[in-house]
Design a protein around this motif. Structure first.
Motif, PDB file in Angstrom:
ATOM      1  N   THR A  60      -7.141  -5.128   1.274  1.00 52.36           N
ATOM      2  CA  THR A  60      -8.028  -4.167   1.910  1.00 52.36           C
ATOM      3  C   THR A  60      -8.676  -3.263   0.874  1.00 52.36           C
ATOM      4  OG1 THR A  60      -6.226  -2.564   2.217  1.00 52.36           O
ATOM      5  CG2 THR A  60      -6.658  -4.098   4.029  1.00 52.36           C
ATOM      6  N   GLU A  61      -9.645  -2.500   1.321  1.00 56.05           N
ATOM      7  CA  GLU A  61     -10.373  -1.572   0.463  1.00 56.05           C
ATOM      8  C   GLU A  61      -9.409  -0.605  -0.223  1.00 56.05           C
ATOM      9  OE1 GLU A  61     -14.070   1.659   0.800  1.00 56.05           O
ATOM     10  OE2 GLU A  61     -13.277   0.643   2.588  1.00 56.05           O
ATOM     11  N   GLY A  62      -9.636  -0.388  -1.530  1.00 59.26           N
ATOM     12  CA  GLY A  62      -8.815   0.537  -2.293  1.00 59.26           C
ATOM     13  C   GLY A  62      -7.604  -0.086  -2.954  1.00 59.26           C
ATOM     14  N   GLU A  63      -7.284  -1.339  -2.624  1.00 57.90           N
ATOM     15  CA  GLU A  63      -6.138  -2.009  -3.238  1.00 57.90           C
ATOM     16  C   GLU A  63      -6.553  -2.694  -4.538  1.00 57.90           C
ATOM     17  OE1 GLU A  63      -2.962  -2.920   0.254  1.00 57.90           O
ATOM     18  OE2 GLU A  63      -4.433  -4.506  -0.126  1.00 57.90           O
ATOM     19  N   THR A  64      -5.535  -3.151  -5.280  1.00 58.24           N
ATOM     20  CA  THR A  64      -5.761  -3.869  -6.533  1.00 58.24           C
ATOM     21  C   THR A  64      -5.304  -5.312  -6.378  1.00 58.24           C
ATOM     22  OG1 THR A  64      -3.609  -3.064  -7.319  1.00 58.24           O
ATOM     23  CG2 THR A  64      -5.570  -1.854  -8.028  1.00 58.24           C
TER      24      THR A  64
ATOM     25  N   ALA B  15     -13.374  -9.982  -3.127  1.00 60.84           N
ATOM     26  CA  ALA B  15     -12.483  -8.833  -3.275  1.00 60.84           C
ATOM     27  C   ALA B  15     -13.277  -7.595  -3.677  1.00 60.84           C
ATOM     28  CB  ALA B  15     -11.406  -9.138  -4.310  1.00 60.84           C
ATOM     29  N   ARG B  16     -14.189  -7.758  -4.613  1.00 62.72           N
ATOM     30  CA  ARG B  16     -15.003  -6.618  -5.051  1.00 62.72           C
ATOM     31  C   ARG B  16     -15.896  -6.129  -3.912  1.00 62.72           C
ATOM     32  NH1 ARG B  16     -16.347  -2.601  -6.166  1.00 62.72           N
ATOM     33  NH2 ARG B  16     -17.489  -1.721  -7.928  1.00 62.72           N
ATOM     34  N   ALA B  17     -16.486  -7.048  -3.162  1.00 63.88           N
ATOM     35  CA  ALA B  17     -17.392  -6.660  -2.081  1.00 63.88           C
ATOM     36  C   ALA B  17     -16.670  -5.869  -0.998  1.00 63.88           C
ATOM     37  CB  ALA B  17     -18.048  -7.897  -1.469  1.00 63.88           C
ATOM     38  N   PHE B  18     -15.378  -6.143  -0.804  1.00 64.71           N
ATOM     39  CA  PHE B  18     -14.614  -5.446   0.222  1.00 64.71           C
ATOM     40  C   PHE B  18     -13.812  -4.271  -0.341  1.00 64.71           C
ATOM     41  CE2 PHE B  18     -15.668  -9.304   2.504  1.00 64.71           C
ATOM     42  CZ  PHE B  18     -15.940  -8.824   3.774  1.00 64.71           C
ATOM     43  N   GLY B  19     -14.176  -3.845  -1.544  1.00 59.28           N
ATOM     44  CA  GLY B  19     -13.668  -2.581  -2.054  1.00 59.28           C
ATOM     45  C   GLY B  19     -12.378  -2.622  -2.827  1.00 59.28           C
ATOM     46  N   ALA B  20     -11.944  -3.803  -3.281  1.00 56.61           N
ATOM     47  CA  ALA B  20     -10.727  -3.899  -4.086  1.00 56.61           C
ATOM     48  C   ALA B  20     -11.070  -3.800  -5.575  1.00 56.61           C
ATOM     49  CB  ALA B  20     -10.002  -5.205  -3.804  1.00 56.61           C
ATOM     50  N   THR B  21     -10.094  -3.378  -6.364  1.00 49.99           N
ATOM     51  CA  THR B  21     -10.210  -3.401  -7.821  1.00 49.99           C
ATOM     52  C   THR B  21      -9.642  -4.719  -8.314  1.00 49.99           C
ATOM     53  OG1 THR B  21      -9.999  -0.994  -7.983  1.00 49.99           O
ATOM     54  CG2 THR B  21      -9.503  -2.272  -9.960  1.00 49.99           C
ATOM     55  N   VAL B  22     -10.436  -5.454  -9.091  1.00 47.01           N
ATOM     56  CA  VAL B  22     -10.109  -6.839  -9.415  1.00 47.01           C
ATOM     57  C   VAL B  22      -9.735  -7.006 -10.888  1.00 47.01           C
ATOM     58  CG1 VAL B  22     -10.929  -9.224  -9.420  1.00 47.01           C
ATOM     59  CG2 VAL B  22     -11.700  -7.638  -7.629  1.00 47.01           C
ATOM     60  N   TYR B  23      -8.580  -7.618 -11.117  1.00 43.10           N
ATOM     61  CA  TYR B  23      -8.182  -8.121 -12.425  1.00 43.10           C
ATOM     62  C   TYR B  23      -8.142  -9.642 -12.326  1.00 43.10           C
ATOM     63  CZ  TYR B  23      -6.629  -3.292 -12.952  1.00 43.10           C
ATOM     64  OH  TYR B  23      -6.576  -1.923 -12.993  1.00 43.10           O
TER      65      TYR B  23
ATOM     66  N   GLY C 185       1.900   0.970 -15.089  1.00 38.74           N
ATOM     67  CA  GLY C 185       3.234   0.509 -14.731  1.00 38.74           C
ATOM     68  C   GLY C 185       3.446   0.249 -13.250  1.00 38.74           C
ATOM     69  N   GLN C 186       2.410   0.492 -12.433  1.00 42.72           N
ATOM     70  CA  GLN C 186       2.554   0.325 -10.986  1.00 42.72           C
ATOM     71  C   GLN C 186       2.486  -1.134 -10.548  1.00 42.72           C
ATOM     72  OE1 GLN C 186       3.219   2.990  -8.797  1.00 42.72           O
ATOM     73  NE2 GLN C 186       3.549   3.939 -10.803  1.00 42.72           N
ATOM     74  N   GLY C 187       1.670  -1.926 -11.201  1.00 44.21           N
ATOM     75  CA  GLY C 187       1.433  -3.297 -10.765  1.00 44.21           C
ATOM     76  C   GLY C 187       0.300  -3.359  -9.755  1.00 44.21           C
ATOM     77  N   VAL C 188      -0.043  -4.566  -9.332  1.00 44.01           N
ATOM     78  CA  VAL C 188      -1.144  -4.771  -8.385  1.00 44.01           C
ATOM     79  C   VAL C 188      -0.594  -5.020  -6.984  1.00 44.01           C
ATOM     80  CG1 VAL C 188      -2.776  -5.632 -10.112  1.00 44.01           C
ATOM     81  CG2 VAL C 188      -1.236  -7.246  -8.959  1.00 44.01           C
ATOM     82  N   ASP C 189      -1.452  -4.820  -5.998  1.00 43.96           N
ATOM     83  CA  ASP C 189      -1.026  -4.990  -4.606  1.00 43.96           C
ATOM     84  C   ASP C 189      -0.959  -6.456  -4.178  1.00 43.96           C
ATOM     85  OD1 ASP C 189      -0.912  -2.130  -3.844  1.00 43.96           O
ATOM     86  OD2 ASP C 189      -3.052  -2.197  -4.278  1.00 43.96           O
ATOM     87  N   VAL C 190      -1.869  -7.267  -4.716  1.00 43.02           N
ATOM     88  CA  VAL C 190      -1.960  -8.669  -4.296  1.00 43.02           C
ATOM     89  C   VAL C 190      -2.234  -9.533  -5.522  1.00 43.02           C
ATOM     90  CG1 VAL C 190      -3.241 -10.360  -2.909  1.00 43.02           C
ATOM     91  CG2 VAL C 190      -2.826  -8.053  -2.004  1.00 43.02           C
ATOM     92  N   ILE C 191      -1.631 -10.715  -5.546  1.00 47.09           N
ATOM     93  CA  ILE C 191      -1.947 -11.725  -6.564  1.00 47.09           C
ATOM     94  C   ILE C 191      -2.312 -13.017  -5.854  1.00 47.09           C
ATOM     95  CG2 ILE C 191      -1.091 -13.117  -8.483  1.00 47.09           C
ATOM     96  CD1 ILE C 191       0.798 -10.842  -9.211  1.00 47.09           C
ATOM     97  N   LEU C 192      -3.439 -13.594  -6.241  1.00 49.57           N
ATOM     98  CA  LEU C 192      -3.848 -14.915  -5.757  1.00 49.57           C
ATOM     99  C   LEU C 192      -3.605 -15.904  -6.887  1.00 49.57           C
ATOM    100  CD1 LEU C 192      -5.185 -16.504  -3.395  1.00 49.57           C
ATOM    101  CD2 LEU C 192      -7.362 -16.195  -4.591  1.00 49.57           C
TER     102      LEU C 192
END
Length: 333
Positions: free
Chosen positions: A144-148, A166-174, A212-219
């Protein structure tokens, strides 16, 4: 104009290298209830096609044994009960098989009209990756928006689609990629940081980038080879969504404790075994949420190469080099 009785298609007489594929003539299939028949103008080339050719991804029993999971073209016949489309409509769609052919049967619930302004080649680059990314990244992992999010294989067809969505829906992408040039392409698509996995430890980079937090989702499409580092790279309540096993499927001697301590979810899926109803639900989401973004230019398929249908062997050879950025498409025009 009556339909021809026969068509040309790619045949797979044996499993193996790309060179095992040949061309054959067979009867034009007829659409059953709830199906449409498409005169194929372009067909996407995907990793599942390669896996099927190699003998590791068999088609479902009720699917065409012909290779090919995504097509674009013109509807030339309707099966009983189809009311959403008419003969002559230009559609792309996720096939259950049979895409490497001059005619292909599609379930109507897996077909979508071309986005406005799109031709068959651009439309054929959409279904497989967009169905897969939407189902796994948004429906299952709940991005969702605001997640990484960390997207592995950023320059693959899946990767280029996932970064943009992911970028279009407001996520920060690595993302990860295999060269500095590919990393630059990922940043151009919207990633805030692209990690060259050949020269950098992605888990260390993610730890540093996120404090040090990590990301919310990994694909992930690598599987076992990345599993431990993926778990280490997730934030609390994070989700790892696995869509392929390019790095193996067997994980040995892994400490499960981080999954419990961080309340992680590990999920995954393949598209082909999903029911028609599940695929229709994904299709409906794409029409409502994603097609407008394609039509206004917010996102677009990244197409690396368009090859003539007769060069299907070369298309698979290119896919296996992993040197491409984006989609490989066969043109039947």
């Amino acid at each position: 104009m009556p339909l021809p009785s026969h068509m040309r298609h790619v045949d797979l007489p044996a499993f193996g290298a790309p060179e095992v594929m040949t061309f054959k003539t067979s009867a034009v299939p007829l659409p059953g209830p709830g199906e449409i028949l498409v005169e194929v103008q372009a067909a996407g080339v995907n990793r599942p096609d390669v896996a099927q050719r190699q003998g590791t991804y068999p088609p479902p029993k009720d699917a065409s044994p012909i290779l090919g999971l995504e097509v674009a073209g013109r509807i030339v016949a309707l099966g009983e009960g189809v009311t959403d489309f008419t003969i002559g409509d230009n559609v792309c769609g996720l096939a259950n098989g049979g895409g490497y052919a001059e005619f292909c049967v599609l379930p109507a619930g897996q077909a979508l009209r071309f986005p406005k302004g799109y031709d068959a080649v651009k439309a054929a680059a959409l279904p497989e990756t967009f169905f897969t990314v939407w189902a796994n990244l948004f429906q299952m992992a709940g991005l969702t928006e605001g997640e990484t999010v960390l997207i592995h294989g950023g320059t693959s067809g899946i990767g280029t689609t996932a970064i943009q969505l992911a970028r279009a829906f407001g996520a920060t992408v690595y993302t990860t990629a295999g060269s500095d040039e590919k990393c630059a392409a990922c940043v151009n698509l919207g990633a805030v940081r692209a990690i060259n996995y050949k020269t950098e430890d992605f888990a260390a980079v993610i730890k540093a980038e996120t404090g040090g937090q990590g990301v919310d989702v990994i694909l992930d499409m690598i599987g076992a080879a990345y599993f431990e580092k993926n778990i280490a790279s997730l934030a609390k309540d994070g989700c790892l969504s696995i869509i392929a096993f390019l790095g193996g499927s067997q994980v040995e001697k892994f400490n499960l404790a981080p999954i419990m301590v961080k309340r992680l979810m590990v999920t995954g899926s393949t598209m082909r075994p999903r029911t028609a109803e599940e695929k229709r639900a994904i299709r409906d989401d794409l029409v409502n949420e994603v097609w407008p973004l394609l039509e206004d230019g917010t996102i677009a398929p990244v197409i690396h190469s368009v090859l003539p249908f007769d060069q299907v062997v070369e298309a698979h050879q290119l896919m296996e080099t992993s040197s491409h950025v984006g989609k490989i498409v066969l043109s039947l025009k």
